[in-house]
Design an enzyme around this catalytic site. Structure first.
Site, PDB file in Angstrom:
ATOM      1  N   TYR A   1       0.951  42.920   6.682  1.00  6.64           N
ATOM      2  CA  TYR A   1       1.756  41.967   7.364  1.00  6.64           C
ATOM      3  C   TYR A   1       1.620  40.572   7.267  1.00  6.64           C
ATOM      4  CZ  TYR A   1       3.561  46.342   9.648  1.00  6.64           C
ATOM      5  OH  TYR A   1       4.424  47.714   9.823  1.00  6.64           O
TER       6      TYR A   1
ATOM      7  N   TYR B   1      -1.003  51.398   4.975  1.00  4.88           N
ATOM      8  CA  TYR B   1      -2.286  50.700   5.504  1.00  4.88           C
ATOM      9  C   TYR B   1      -3.076  51.462   6.520  1.00  4.88           C
ATOM     10  CZ  TYR B   1       0.771  49.431   9.424  1.00  4.88           C
ATOM     11  OH  TYR B   1       1.606  49.335  10.462  1.00  4.88           O
TER      12      TYR B   1
ATOM     13  N   ARG C   1      -1.333  54.659   8.065  1.00 10.89           N
ATOM     14  CA  ARG C   1      -0.209  54.868   8.235  1.00 10.89           C
ATOM     15  C   ARG C   1       0.634  55.065   7.083  1.00 10.89           C
ATOM     16  NH1 ARG C   1       2.800  53.138  12.136  1.00 10.89           N
ATOM     17  NH2 ARG C   1       3.793  55.123  11.941  1.00 10.89           N
TER      18      ARG C   1
ATOM     19  N   HIS D   1       6.289  52.401   5.912  1.00  9.96           N
ATOM     20  CA  HIS D   1       7.369  52.718   6.936  1.00  9.96           C
ATOM     21  C   HIS D   1       7.836  51.065   7.112  1.00  9.96           C
ATOM     22  CE1 HIS D   1       3.685  51.381   8.975  1.00  9.96           C
ATOM     23  NE2 HIS D   1       4.554  50.889   9.995  1.00  9.96           N
TER      24      HIS D   1
ATOM     25  N   HIS E   1       9.700  49.233  10.258  1.00 11.62           N
ATOM     26  CA  HIS E   1      10.093  49.157  11.749  1.00 11.62           C
ATOM     27  C   HIS E   1      11.661  48.597  12.003  1.00 11.62           C
ATOM     28  CE1 HIS E   1       6.041  49.348  13.204  1.00 11.62           C
ATOM     29  NE2 HIS E   1       5.578  48.802  11.987  1.00 11.62           N
TER      30      HIS E   1
HETATM   31 FE   FE2 Z   1       3.820  49.142  11.013  1.00 10.19          FE
END
Ligand code: FE2
Length: 241
Positions: free
Chosen positions: A107, A146, A156, A159, A161
């Site tokens: 991110y 990640y 995870r 995905h 959000h």
């Molecule tokens: Fe996330």
């Protein structure tokens, strides 16, 4: 007392319980007391409403909206669908905001220390306003999986959000979409808080070859369902019958 203008009371059986120890941070975040139900007032039944004027033309194009002389690395995809209420009616003008990791699973956020590199051409945020039919559309790159600190290192699944504002605060929804066929989905402790397989399926975007862009992007379809209002009656007949 509920009226026809009220939103249908939320059926919590489809949602994960707030306290789910396999998702470690839920232990401290979850309430310790039983929830209270409040009567809906004008504050929950109306607003905020967002106009198209606040949206920039590139806001729904994550391939271009942070580009710095090049385009982001990764699998180019389209994510599209409709925003509907639970009676199947479109929710026009719903605001859909998304945020995601880049193709390497990183991110663009000060607290993300994962070793995958940042992509200089990818910001990872976008937004759009649904059309009259509730339709929405994003262009982006597929986010990478990640690792995260939960109980040791969990991973995870890929995905995105989503935050959705419908026509009232009572319709606010914050959720995540997953991608059909990802083998990490059943291993994910956050997905594991969902009560059953149908709830997982409803959060899984489906490969949609009918909407792919030839020689450019694969497409995934993901419909968003918000709370609906009570049926409007006319002369004791349900509307539309
Ligand atoms: Fe996330």
């Amino acid at each position: 007392m509920a009226t026809n203008g009220d939103f249908i009371r939320r059926d919590r059986r489809g949602h994960p319980p707030a306290y789910t120890p396999q998702y470690k941070t839920s232990v401290l975040r979850s309430p310790r007391c039983a929830l209270l139900s409040l009567e809906q007032s004008v504050g929950e039944r109306s607003g905020p409403v967002f106009g198209h004027g606040r949206i920039d033309p590139l806001d729904n194009d994550l391939i271009l909206n942070y580009a710095r002389g090049g385009e982001p690395i990764g699998e180019r995809i389209v994510v599209h669908g409709r925003v509907l209420d639970e009676t199947g009616r479109p929710v026009p003008s719903a605001l859909i905001e998304i945020w995601q990791a880049n193709a390497g699973g990183r991110y663009r956020h000060a607290r993300d220390a994962y070793l995958a590199p940042l992509d200089p051409n990818f910001g990872g945020c976008g937004r759009c306003v649904a059309g009259e039919d509730g339709g929405y559309f994003f262009r982006t790159v597929k986010p990478g999986p990640y690792p995260w600190r939960n109980h040791g290192s969990d991973w995870r699944p890929a995905h995105i959000h989503l935050s959705v504002f419908g026509h009232a605060f009572a319709q606010r929804l914050v959720t995540q979409l997953y991608f059909e066929g990802d083998p990490l989905i059943p291993l994910d402790p956050i997905v594991g808080t969902l009560p059953d397989a149908s709830a997982v399926d409803r959060l899984t975007a489906k490969l949609d070859m009918g909407a792919m862009v030839p020689f450019d992007s694969l497409a995934y379809r993901f419909d968003v369902v918000l709370r609906g209002r009570r049926q409007t009656f006319f002369e004791n007949r349900p509307e539309g019958t």
